[in-house]
Scaffold this active site. Structure first.
Site, PDB file in Angstrom:
ATOM      1  N   GLY A   8     -37.478   5.801  26.688  1.00  0.00           N
ATOM      2  CA  GLY A   8     -37.045   5.557  25.558  1.00  0.00           C
ATOM      3  C   GLY A   8     -37.221   4.096  25.130  1.00  0.00           C
ATOM      4  CB  CYS A  16     -13.669   6.247  16.777  1.00  0.00           C
ATOM      5  SG  CYS A  16     -13.618   8.190  16.124  1.00  0.00           S
ATOM      6  CD  GLN A  49      -8.260   9.090  16.282  1.00  0.00           C
ATOM      7  OE1 GLN A  49      -8.083   9.993  17.344  1.00  0.00           O
ATOM      8  NE2 GLN A  49      -9.216   9.857  15.428  1.00  0.00           N
ATOM      9  CG  HIS A  64     -18.162   5.696  16.154  1.00  0.00           C
ATOM     10  ND1 HIS A  64     -17.815   5.467  17.433  1.00  0.00           N
ATOM     11  CD2 HIS A  64     -17.826   6.947  15.713  1.00  0.00           C
ATOM     12  CE1 HIS A  64     -17.124   6.661  17.767  1.00  0.00           C
ATOM     13  NE2 HIS A  64     -16.950   7.412  16.739  1.00  0.00           N
ATOM     14  CD  GLU A  72     -19.438   2.095  17.841  1.00  0.00           C
ATOM     15  OE1 GLU A  72     -18.973   1.500  17.139  1.00  0.00           O
ATOM     16  OE2 GLU A  72     -19.194   3.439  18.419  1.00  0.00           O
TER      17      GLU A  72
HETATM   18  N1  GLN Z   1     -11.029  12.520  19.304  1.00  0.00           N
HETATM   19  C1  GLN Z   1     -11.016  11.738  18.244  1.00  0.00           C
HETATM   20  C2  GLN Z   1     -11.337  12.597  17.111  1.00  0.00           C
HETATM   21  O1  GLN Z   1     -11.708  13.721  17.074  1.00  0.00           O
HETATM   22  C3  GLN Z   1     -11.754  10.408  18.177  1.00  0.00           C
HETATM   23  C4  GLN Z   1     -13.276  10.806  18.486  1.00  0.00           C
HETATM   24  C5  GLN Z   1     -14.054   9.474  18.591  1.00  0.00           C
HETATM   25  O2  GLN Z   1     -13.479   8.704  19.280  1.00  0.00           O
HETATM   26  N2  GLN Z   1     -15.241   9.499  18.468  1.00  0.00           N
HETATM   27  O3  GLN Z   1     -10.710  12.269  15.699  1.00  0.00           O
END
Ligand code: GLN
Length: 531
Positions: free
Chosen positions: A18, A383, A387, A508, A510
Site C-alpha cells: 500500500g 466518536c 460518547q 473522525h 483523522e
Molecule cells: N459505536 C458507536 C456508534 O456506533 C461509535 C462508533 C465509532 O466509534 N466509530 O455510534
C-alpha cells in the site's frame, strides 16, 4: 490514453504494498500528472465495514461514505486527494453485480463464468474509476499475495488489460519480501524468484520488482532478482526499512523509479516537485520535543486498528516540532484491574480516547476519562471515545449514576447517548451507519473554532449513536457545551469549559489529516499537550 500501473505482492502479506503504491502515485503526481489509486480486496465481504479491526485493521471512511480498506488512507495521505468508495473493489461487490445482472437477464442465453463475466466486471470497475476521475495514471493494487486462490480473477483481469490497453499503457510492479538470514546475514532471493514464477505462470511478466528488505539490497541479491525475474538490473528497486513510511517515495525516486515508469509508459518525464514533501519529512525527522500521549482503546494489540489517528498525530506534531510518543492503554485491562491506570495516566501529557464499538472495555475508558478530566490533562475523544466522555460527565458531574449509551445498556434510565433517529428502522448491518462527510457548524469562542478558524467544516463519520438532545441543557449547566453541530441535528463537538482541553467529537477528523494538510483539531490537541 489512461495508463494503468498494477501492483502485486509476493511472498507474504503486510510487506508494505500500500505504501509502495501510494509512493509511486505521489512521485507521478509530483511530475504534474493527474493520478488516482484503486485497491482490490479479494474477499467476499462487500466492504471492510463488517470486519473486525483485529482481522483487517482500521476501516477507512471516504468522503462519500465508503467503508474501505486502510490502504485508501495511505493513498489519500500521500496523494493529498479525496477518493471515492469506488476506489475499493472487492470480490463481494463484483459477484454481487454479476449475480444481479444474471437475474435481470442481462447475460440471457449465456453460461455465466469467471472468464469472461467476472473478469469483465472487474475491468469495467477499474475503467470506470479512470473515466470518472479523468486520471492520466490509475494505480491498481491487488491485495493479498500472488498464489492466493482468491486473487486469481483479479490477476487474470489485469493480464487481459495489458492486451486490451496495450503494452505501453500498462505496467506491472511486483512488491516482494527479501528475508535476511539471521545466522549469516545473507539476503535470500528465492522466495521472490518463486513468486515471480507464479506470476509468469499466469501470464504476467512484471516490469519492476520492489524488493522489501531490512537493509539496502546488496549487489548480488539485486543481480539474482533481475536475472530470475527477467527484468533489467535498474528495474530492481530496493525498498529497505526506513524511519518513516513518508520517506519511501524519496527512496524510490533516488533509485530512478520515475525514469523507468515514464520510459515504459511513454509518458513525458518532468522534473518532479517534491519540495513540500521533503520539507514535511525533514520536519518530521527533526522534531525533538517529546509529547507522551495515552491511546486508550480496545484494539490496541493491533496498531493498524487506529492507523489514521496515529498518522494524524504525526502530521500535526511535525509542524509543531513535536515528537509524539504513544502509550497504548488497553481499556479491557483497566476494567479488569490489570493495570494501575492512575499511575499510567500520571506519566502522559494528554490522551486520545479511541473510537470503537460494544460494551467490552467501555467502563475502562470511562474510568480513564474521569481521571483525565479531574487532573486537567488534555483529552480528545473520537466518536465512541466522545460518547463515553458524555457518559462520564452525565454520571459524575450531573449525578445521573446509571447514565449510559443504549448501545452498551439498552435499558439505562438515562440514555444520554442513543440510537440516532435516522437509524431507527434499519435492519441490515452493512453500509448502513451514518457515513461520510457532513457539514458541521462550529460555534465561535470555542476551542474547536480556535482550531479550525472557520464557521463550517466538513468531517467524516461512521456511527449509529449520538448525543441525546434531551439532556443538552443539563450538560450546558455543568459547563459541558456544544461547540459544533450538524444540520441534521447531530451533536458533533462538545467541550468542557474551565478544563484546559477536554474536547470530544462524533466525527473522525483523522481521516482527512494529511502530511501536507494536518488535521486542525489534532494539531490543537497537540499544542495543548505540549504547553
Ligand atoms: N459505536 C458507536 C456508534 O456506533 C461509535 C462508533 C465509532 O466509534 N466509530 O455510534
Amino acid at each position: 490514453m489512461t495508463k494503468y500501473i498494477f501492483v502485486t505482492g509476493g511472498v507474504l502479506s503486510s510487506v508494505g504494498k500500500g505504501v509502495v503504491t501510494a509512493s509511486i502515485g505521489l512521485l507521478i503526481k509530483s511530475m504534474g500528472y493527474n493520478v488516482t489509486a484503486v485497491k482490490i480486496d479479494p474477499y467476499i465481504n462487500v466492504d471492510a465495514g463488517t470486519m473486525n479491526p483485529y482481522a483487517h485493521g482500521e476501516v477507512f471512511v471516504t468522503e462519500d461514505g465508503g467503508e474501505t480498506d486502510l490502504d485508501l488512507g495511505h493513498y489519500e495521505r500521500f496523494l493529498n486527494i479525496n477518493l471515492s468508495k469506488k476506489n475499493n473493489i472487492t470480490t463481494g461487490q463484483v459477484f454481487y453485480s454479476v449475480i444481479i445482472k444474471e437475474r435481470k437477464g442481462e447475460y440471457l442465453g449465456a453460461t455465466v463464468q469467471i472468464i469472461p463475466h467476472v473478469t469483465d466486471e472487474i475491468k469495467n470497475r477499474i475503467r470506470e474509476v479512470a473515466k470518472e476521475t479523468g486520471a492520466d495514471v490509475v494505480l491498481v493494487e491487488i491485495g493479498g499475495t500472488v498464489g492466493d486462490i482468491e486473487g486469481l480473477p483479479f490477476l487474470e483481469a489485469a493480464r487481459q488489460m495489458r492486451l486490451e490497453e496495450g503494452y505501453s499503457n500498462t505496467l506491472f510492479v511486483h512488491v516482494a519480501l527479501v528475508p535476511t538470514l539471521r545466522t549469516t546475514g545473507e539476503q535470500k532471493t528465492k522466495p521472490v524468484q518463486h513468486s515471480v514464477q507464479e506470476l509468469r505462470r499466469i501470464g504476467i511478466q512484471p516490469d519492476i520488482i520492489v524488493a522489501r528488505s531490512e537493509k539496502p539490497l546488496n549487489a548480488e541479491a539485486r543481480r539474482k532478482i533481475a536475472l530470475y525475474s527477467n527484468v533489467p538490473l535498474e528495474a530492481v528497486i530496493s525498498d529497505y526499512d526506513v524511519d518513516t513510511i513518508y520517506e519511501v517515495p524519496l527512496l524510490l525516486f533516488e533509485q530512478g523509479l520515475l525514469k523507468i515508469v515514464t520510459d515504459r509508459l511513454r509518458l513525458e518525464y518532468r522534473e518532479p516537485d517534491l519540495s513540500s514533501w521533503i520539507d514535511f519529512v525533514t520536519k518530521l525527522k527533526s522534531a525533538s520535543k517529546i509529547v507522551k500521549i495515552a491511546m486508550v482503546g480496545k484494539y490496541t494489540k493491533l496498531k493498524d486498528s487506529y492507523i489514521s489517528i496515529v498518522e494524524a498525530l504525526k502530521h500535526g506534531a511535525a509542524y509543531l516540532g513535536l515528537r509524539p510518543v504513544l502509550k497504548w492503554i488497553e481499556s479491557t485491562d483497566i476494567e479488569q484491574g490489570r493495570l494501575d491506570i492512575d499511575a499510567e495516566l500520571s506519566e502522559v501529557d494528554g490522551a486520545i480516547i479511541l473510537p470503537g464499538f460494544g460494551k467490552r472495555g467501555s467502563e475502562g475508558k470511562i474510568r480513564a476519562i474521569k481521571i483525565l478530566r479531574e487532573s486537567g490533562k488534555p483529552v480528545l475523544g473520537i466518536c465512541f471515545g466522545f460518547q463515553l466522555m458524555v457518559v462520564e460527565i452525565a454520571r459524575n458531574l450531573i449525578g445521573l449514576e446509571k447514565a449510559n449509551s443504549t448501545e452498551l445498556d439498552p435499558s439505562t434510565p438515562h440514555p444520554v447517548i442513543d440510537l440516532l433517529p435516522s437509524q431507527q428502522d434499519i435492519t441490515m448491518l452493512g453500509g448502513t451507519m451514518r457515513l461520510g462527510a457532513k457539514p458541521i457548524k462550529l460555534l465561535r469562542g470555542t476551542k474547536v473554532f480556535e482550531a479550525y478558524g472557520r464557521d463550517v467544516i466538513f468531517e467524516r463519520h461512521r456511527h449509529r449513536y449520538g448525543v441525546n438532545p434531551k439532556y443538552l441543557e443539563r450538560f450546558e449547566d455543568v459547563g459541558f457545551t456544544v461547540s459544533g453541530f450538524s444540520y441534521d441535528g447531530v451533536i458533533e463537538f462538545m467541550e468542557l469549559r474551565g478544563h484546559p482541553f477536554f474536547v470530544g467529537t462524533q466525527a473522525h477528523p483523522e481521516f482527512k489529516s494529511r502530511p501536507l494538510a494536518p488535521s486542525p483539531i489534532y494539531m490543537h490537541f497537540l499544542r495543548h499537550c505540549a504547553s
